[in-house]
Design a protein around this motif. Structure first.
Motif, PDB file in Angstrom:
ATOM      1  N   MET A   1       0.839  -1.203   0.000  1.00 29.75           N
ATOM      2  CA  MET A   1       0.000   0.000   0.000  1.00 29.75           C
ATOM      3  C   MET A   1       0.877   1.256   0.000  1.00 29.75           C
ATOM      4  SD  MET A   1      -2.991   1.379  -0.050  1.00 29.75           S
ATOM      5  CE  MET A   1      -4.109   0.041   0.354  1.00 29.75           C
ATOM      6  N   THR A   2       1.946   1.240   0.814  1.00 33.36           N
ATOM      7  CA  THR A   2       2.841   2.392   0.909  1.00 33.36           C
ATOM      8  C   THR A   2       3.501   2.672  -0.426  1.00 33.36           C
ATOM      9  OG1 THR A   2       3.256   1.857   3.232  1.00 33.36           O
ATOM     10  CG2 THR A   2       4.809   3.360   2.166  1.00 33.36           C
ATOM     11  N   VAL A   3       3.911   1.596  -1.124  1.00 33.11           N
ATOM     12  CA  VAL A   3       4.560   1.769  -2.415  1.00 33.11           C
ATOM     13  C   VAL A   3       3.590   2.363  -3.422  1.00 33.11           C
ATOM     14  CG1 VAL A   3       5.693   0.576  -4.301  1.00 33.11           C
ATOM     15  CG2 VAL A   3       6.184  -0.069  -1.941  1.00 33.11           C
ATOM     16  N   MET A   4       2.323   1.858  -3.445  1.00 37.30           N
ATOM     17  CA  MET A   4       1.321   2.372  -4.368  1.00 37.30           C
ATOM     18  C   MET A   4       1.035   3.851  -4.090  1.00 37.30           C
ATOM     19  SD  MET A   4      -1.286  -0.854  -4.378  1.00 37.30           S
ATOM     20  CE  MET A   4      -2.474   0.006  -5.385  1.00 37.30           C
ATOM     21  N   CYS A   5       0.931   4.170  -2.809  1.00 36.34           N
ATOM     22  CA  CYS A   5       0.669   5.563  -2.466  1.00 36.34           C
ATOM     23  C   CYS A   5       1.852   6.472  -2.825  1.00 36.34           C
ATOM     24  CB  CYS A   5       0.371   5.697  -0.984  1.00 36.34           C
ATOM     25  SG  CYS A   5      -1.197   4.884  -0.489  1.00 36.34           S
ATOM     26  N   LEU A  26      -1.577  10.576   1.586  1.00 32.49           N
ATOM     27  CA  LEU A  26      -1.444   9.765   0.361  1.00 32.49           C
ATOM     28  C   LEU A  26      -2.479   8.627   0.334  1.00 32.49           C
ATOM     29  CD1 LEU A  26       2.434   9.536  -0.015  1.00 32.49           C
ATOM     30  CD2 LEU A  26       0.847  10.811  -1.453  1.00 32.49           C
ATOM     31  N   VAL A  27      -2.703   7.973   1.452  1.00 33.26           N
ATOM     32  CA  VAL A  27      -3.695   6.881   1.506  1.00 33.26           C
ATOM     33  C   VAL A  27      -5.079   7.444   1.278  1.00 33.26           C
ATOM     34  CG1 VAL A  27      -4.765   5.158   2.998  1.00 33.26           C
ATOM     35  CG2 VAL A  27      -2.279   5.415   2.964  1.00 33.26           C
ATOM     36  N   ARG A  28      -5.378   8.587   1.869  1.00 32.48           N
ATOM     37  CA  ARG A  28      -6.685   9.193   1.706  1.00 32.48           C
ATOM     38  C   ARG A  28      -6.889   9.589   0.222  1.00 32.48           C
ATOM     39  NH1 ARG A  28      -5.891  12.914   4.949  1.00 32.48           N
ATOM     40  NH2 ARG A  28      -6.474  11.769   6.809  1.00 32.48           N
ATOM     41  N   TYR A  29      -5.835  10.136  -0.393  1.00 33.71           N
ATOM     42  CA  TYR A  29      -5.930  10.522  -1.795  1.00 33.71           C
ATOM     43  C   TYR A  29      -6.131   9.292  -2.676  1.00 33.71           C
ATOM     44  CZ  TYR A  29      -4.548  12.211  -6.380  1.00 33.71           C
ATOM     45  OH  TYR A  29      -4.507  12.483  -7.740  1.00 33.71           O
ATOM     46  N   PHE A  30      -5.491   8.202  -2.294  1.00 32.44           N
ATOM     47  CA  PHE A  30      -5.658   6.946  -3.064  1.00 32.44           C
ATOM     48  C   PHE A  30      -7.100   6.455  -3.004  1.00 32.44           C
ATOM     49  CE2 PHE A  30      -5.657   2.252  -2.996  1.00 32.44           C
ATOM     50  CZ  PHE A  30      -5.205   2.001  -4.285  1.00 32.44           C
ATOM     51  N   TYR A  31      -7.696   6.471  -1.819  1.00 30.89           N
ATOM     52  CA  TYR A  31      -9.089   6.027  -1.689  1.00 30.89           C
ATOM     53  C   TYR A  31     -10.032   6.917  -2.496  1.00 30.89           C
ATOM     54  CZ  TYR A  31      -7.750   2.829   2.080  1.00 30.89           C
ATOM     55  OH  TYR A  31      -7.187   1.810   2.807  1.00 30.89           O
ATOM     56  N   GLU A  32      -9.799   8.240  -2.446  1.00 35.40           N
ATOM     57  CA  GLU A  32     -10.660   9.139  -3.194  1.00 35.40           C
ATOM     58  C   GLU A  32     -10.525   8.903  -4.705  1.00 35.40           C
ATOM     59  OE1 GLU A  32      -9.609  13.041  -2.038  1.00 35.40           O
ATOM     60  OE2 GLU A  32     -10.529  12.897  -0.019  1.00 35.40           O
ATOM     61  N   ARG A  36     -13.490   7.543  -7.182  1.00 36.44           N
ATOM     62  CA  ARG A  36     -13.891   8.397  -8.283  1.00 36.44           C
ATOM     63  C   ARG A  36     -13.763   7.699  -9.651  1.00 36.44           C
ATOM     64  NH1 ARG A  36     -10.898  12.227  -7.009  1.00 36.44           N
ATOM     65  NH2 ARG A  36      -9.144  11.921  -8.427  1.00 36.44           N
ATOM     66  N   ASN A  37     -12.783   6.830  -9.796  1.00 34.16           N
ATOM     67  CA  ASN A  37     -12.504   6.253 -11.120  1.00 34.16           C
ATOM     68  C   ASN A  37     -12.926   4.779 -11.274  1.00 34.16           C
ATOM     69  OD1 ASN A  37     -11.304   8.665 -12.046  1.00 34.16           O
ATOM     70  ND2 ASN A  37      -9.340   8.096 -11.097  1.00 34.16           N
ATOM     71  N   LEU A  38     -13.149   4.069 -10.197  1.00 36.47           N
ATOM     72  CA  LEU A  38     -13.490   2.641 -10.288  1.00 36.47           C
ATOM     73  C   LEU A  38     -14.989   2.474 -10.499  1.00 36.47           C
ATOM     74  CD1 LEU A  38     -12.574  -0.308 -10.113  1.00 36.47           C
ATOM     75  CD2 LEU A  38     -12.987  -0.210  -7.632  1.00 36.47           C
ATOM     76  N   HIS A  39     -15.366   1.734 -11.566  1.00 33.25           N
ATOM     77  CA  HIS A  39     -16.775   1.490 -11.893  1.00 33.25           C
ATOM     78  C   HIS A  39     -16.980  -0.031 -12.004  1.00 33.25           C
ATOM     79  CE1 HIS A  39     -17.517   5.755 -12.738  1.00 33.25           C
ATOM     80  NE2 HIS A  39     -16.322   5.744 -13.358  1.00 33.25           N
ATOM     81  N   LEU A  40     -17.952  -0.577 -11.318  1.00 31.92           N
ATOM     82  CA  LEU A  40     -18.306  -2.006 -11.357  1.00 31.92           C
ATOM     83  C   LEU A  40     -19.683  -2.146 -11.959  1.00 31.92           C
ATOM     84  CD1 LEU A  40     -17.112  -3.213  -7.833  1.00 31.92           C
ATOM     85  CD2 LEU A  40     -15.921  -3.440 -10.019  1.00 31.92           C
ATOM     86  N   VAL A  41     -19.789  -3.078 -12.867  1.00 31.49           N
ATOM     87  CA  VAL A  41     -21.069  -3.363 -13.507  1.00 31.49           C
ATOM     88  C   VAL A  41     -21.472  -4.775 -13.114  1.00 31.49           C
ATOM     89  CG1 VAL A  41     -22.324  -3.569 -15.662  1.00 31.49           C
ATOM     90  CG2 VAL A  41     -20.540  -1.819 -15.415  1.00 31.49           C
TER      91      VAL A  41
END
Length: 344
Positions: A1-5, A26-32, A36-41
């Motif tokens: 998670m730290t690396v991704m952030c 950074l973690v909070r920005y990642f969740y937002e 905002r961008n992840l869509h599941l159908v």
């Protein structure tokens, strides 16, 4: 998670120039950004019996989602889908028939949907026909068509093989007819030869029957002769049994002659008349000439020939007997018999 952030730091600084760099920010920005961008159908079908159960267990599927209700496909869409799935599928038919089949599949699904609506109006029960049902119908059609096509091709191959075997059998029958005609000629010749042979065998059988009858007669005669000979042999054996003591006595007398007796006989200068008579009998027995004796004092001699049964060889024989009376102090009858055995 730290690396991704950490990788999102440059993006966050670009979007937010006064972004305070810290792990929590950074973690909070990642969740937002994910929100905002992840869509599941989620595609769900009311036909599945698990749909209402899952809706009860997970109410967020209903309350937290935007529900889009897709209406039934129109006929043109159904035809387009069937054309896209079946156009490249190999069918043993003309292109016109294939296009008609594609159109028919779209119409059939539309008719089924209409029938389900009528069923709902009459029976108050839902029967769903979704696009997934139409896709399953097309897939099942292709699977069933391939299966039936293989069965038909297998049957066709068997029919071709059967027809080929029938054609080969017909050719073989024609060849066998030619061979049969040749064999019939040979069979007629063999029948004629067999008839002639049977005639010869009948003649030979008659001759053999005659010979058998003659042999049977000879056999009967031989058996009769054998029975008669056996009877004669039995009688002769009985006579031999009676004469055997006399034979044994004669053999004993012969065995009693010793060498001194023969030496004494040789030393006689003038043997007596009885000795001469015995030797004359021996000469007669051996068919040697006998010298005539002018006078024998004190003897009366008779020569006779008789037929009797010889007890030694058990046969009928001719006997030559010289008999006489010796005139001595006591009248003693003396008989010397020489037997010449002649089997009759």
């Amino acid at each position: 998670m730290t690396v991704m952030c950490a990788e999102l730091l440059s993006v966050a600084m670009k979007e937010h120039p006064g972004f305070h760099e810290s792990p929590d920010n950074l973690v909070r920005y990642f969740y937002e950004r994910v929100r905002r961008n992840l869509h599941l159908v989620l595609c769900m079908s009311p036909v599945n019996p698990m749909f209402p159960e899952r809706a009860r267990k997970f109410p967020g599927l209903i309350g937290g989602c935007t529900i889009d209700w897709f209406l039934p496909w129109p006929k043109e869409a159904l035809v387009s889908v069937s054309q896209g799935l079946i156009q490249e599928f190999p069918l043993e038919c003309d292109p016109v028939v294939k296009d008609s089949l594609i159109q028919h599949m779209g119409r059939v699904h539309s008719l089924v949907v209409t029938a389900c609506d009528d069923y709902l109006q009459q029976m108050r029960r839902h029967v769903y026909q979704t696009p997934k049902s139409f896709l399953s119908f097309l897939a099942f059609f292709k699977e069933l068509y391939a299966l039936k096509l293989r069965e038909i091709q297998t049957k066709e191959e068997r029919v071709h093989i059967g027809l080929q075997k029938l054609a080969e059998g017909a050719k073989d029958v024609e060849k066998m007819k030619v061979v049969l005609a040749e064999e019939e000629v040979k069979l007629a010749e063999a029948d004629a030869a067999c008839g002639a042979m049977l005639g010869d065998l009948e003649i030979s059988s008659l001759e053999a029957k005659r010979e058998k009858e003659a042999v049977n007669k000879i056999k009967e005669a031989c058996e009769a002769d054998a029975a008669r000979i056996a009877l004669e042999k039995k009688d002769a054996e009985e006579d031999l049994a009676k004469a055997q003591p006399f034979v044994d006595e004669a053999n004993g007398a012969i065995d009693s002659i010793t060498a001194p007796d023969l030496t004494e006989l040789k030393g006689l200068g003038k043997p007596s008349d009885i000795i001469k008579l015995v030797f004359d009998c021996v000469l007669i027995l051996k068919m040697e000439p006998v010298h005539r004796v002018s006078k024998v004092r004190g003897w009366r001699i008779w020569l006779c020939v008789c037929v009797c049964v010889c007890l030694v060889c058990v046969s009928v024989c001719v006997c030559v007997c010289v008999c006489g009376w010796l005139s001595v102090s006591v009248s003693v009858p003396v008989s010397v018999c020489a037997c010449l055995c002649v089997s009759v």
